[in-house]
Design an enzyme around this catalytic site. Sequence first.
Site, short mmCIF file in Angstrom:
data_model
loop_
_atom_site.label_atom_id
_atom_site.label_comp_id
_atom_site.label_asym_id
_atom_site.label_seq_id
_atom_site.Cartn_x
_atom_site.Cartn_y
_atom_site.Cartn_z
N HIS A 89 -34.84 -54.53 -27.87
CA HIS A 89 -36.21 -55.03 -27.86
C HIS A 89 -36.71 -55.23 -26.43
O HIS A 89 -35.94 -55.59 -25.54
CB HIS A 89 -36.37 -56.29 -28.72
N ASP A 91 -39.37 -57.30 -25.52
CA ASP A 91 -39.99 -58.59 -25.20
C ASP A 91 -38.95 -59.61 -24.76
O ASP A 91 -37.75 -59.46 -25.04
CB ASP A 91 -40.78 -59.14 -26.39
N ASP A 152 -31.66 -60.56 -22.11
CA ASP A 152 -32.01 -60.49 -23.52
C ASP A 152 -33.44 -59.97 -23.61
O ASP A 152 -34.38 -60.72 -23.47
CB ASP A 152 -31.87 -61.88 -24.14
N GLU A 186 -39.49 -59.00 -30.94
CA GLU A 186 -38.29 -59.46 -31.65
C GLU A 186 -38.14 -60.96 -31.56
O GLU A 186 -37.75 -61.64 -32.52
CB GLU A 186 -37.05 -58.76 -31.08
N GLU A 187 -38.45 -61.52 -30.39
CA GLU A 187 -38.21 -62.95 -30.15
C GLU A 187 -39.12 -63.84 -31.00
O GLU A 187 -38.87 -65.03 -31.13
CB GLU A 187 -38.40 -63.29 -28.66
N ASP A 209 -27.83 -55.94 -28.61
CA ASP A 209 -28.47 -57.23 -28.30
C ASP A 209 -27.49 -58.38 -28.47
O ASP A 209 -27.88 -59.51 -28.74
CB ASP A 209 -29.70 -57.42 -29.22
ZN LIG Z 1 -32.51 -60.50 -28.13
#
Ligand SMILES: [Zn+2]
Length: 418
Positions: A89, A91, A152, A186-187, A209
Amino acid sequence: MNNLSQKIKNYSFTSLERFLRYVQIDTQSDPYSSRFPSTEKQKNLSIVLVDELQKMGVENAHTDEFGYVYAFLASNTTIEKPTLCFLAHIDTSPDCSGTHVKPIVHFNYQGQDLVLPDDLTQIIKANDHPDLLEQMGNDIVTASGTTLLGADNKAGVAEIMDAVHFWQSNPDVKHGPIQIVFTPDEEVGRGTEKIDLGKINAKYGYTLDGEKRGHLENETFSADSFSLIIKGVSQHPGFAKNRMESAIKIASEIITALPNKELSPESTENKEGFIHPVGIQGTVEEAKIDFILRDFDTKNLQLYGEFIISLTKEILTSYPHSTFEYEQKEQYRNMNEILVNHPECLEFALNAMKKAGLEPSLTSIRGGTDGSRLTFMGLQCPNIFAGEHAFHSKHEWVSVQDMQKATETVIYLAEEAR
Ligand SMILES: [Zn+2]
């Protein structure tokens, strides 16, 4: 040493250089936005990734109105191989600023505390991070003290991009069809909302991830929401004796009666589940409590719902004119319920990690991933480590050597899959 491992040994990894660039692009998502993507700025990274993929010769790479990036590498072998999909991801977490990230590489780490120069009170203490003490001699990337790093999940993005670079610069390395997907939001739990599964059409998916080197996450929580509405009896407070039944007070009695030595987030770990009130609002007449229910074993969610109902009934025996309603809704499910029927999906990744010189282990996440949603949408999708640590915080860090091992894992996985 076979041909592929020799080629990997001779390869100059590009993940660090990519990572340092990607983290400087602010892609923070916003849980309060109703648009998609939740923040337009996420697309700034999508555009960069598409440009880089095209320059590597992946001409079909493109982004869409939602900020997803799709790229496809055709099979270059006559051997029949399943289509693999690798996802990460773009974001970063709304919990910590992602504006003006200044990444710092601490070369040849020797076990010291890492003091972040832009805020000297921000110290990554070796004793608080046991995984850091396993990184002796490696190179560690951190932020500078005022922002998160964004490992992340830009570590995962850089690792996948590096694997594409490897395949594109080693065309004699044979692989099956490979789909690359980078997702926004995703977050904020919306990473799969606008994904085009028709475009992906893969047999096995893997998100990059995860945290620790060698970990493969094949289990997530199963999750339900549970909302409870208490209907009390409202009266003028001056004339309420023996008549008023305050929904606010009933709701607070229910909260107080919840177990807190067990079945709560504060008192559970590993495979233990919980009942967790996340919101409460009310008037004398009506009050609402929102819960989330979590467990690795889906059938326990039903028991947790029944527990709240029986607790409510018991408390309402003292309030004969009050009533309640409830609604229990599915949020996501433990992906292992599906993965257990496709052991080969995990085997390919575990074998790939072994080929990369790691000791792999299967682990579980006390949360959900895009992979858990994708798995139930038809693309089985465990989570491979990306090396990201202390994520969503100013103390976030990643090791350069772990990023390279993740890229190696992706490359070997393409060889393993059949
Ligand atoms: Zn993540």
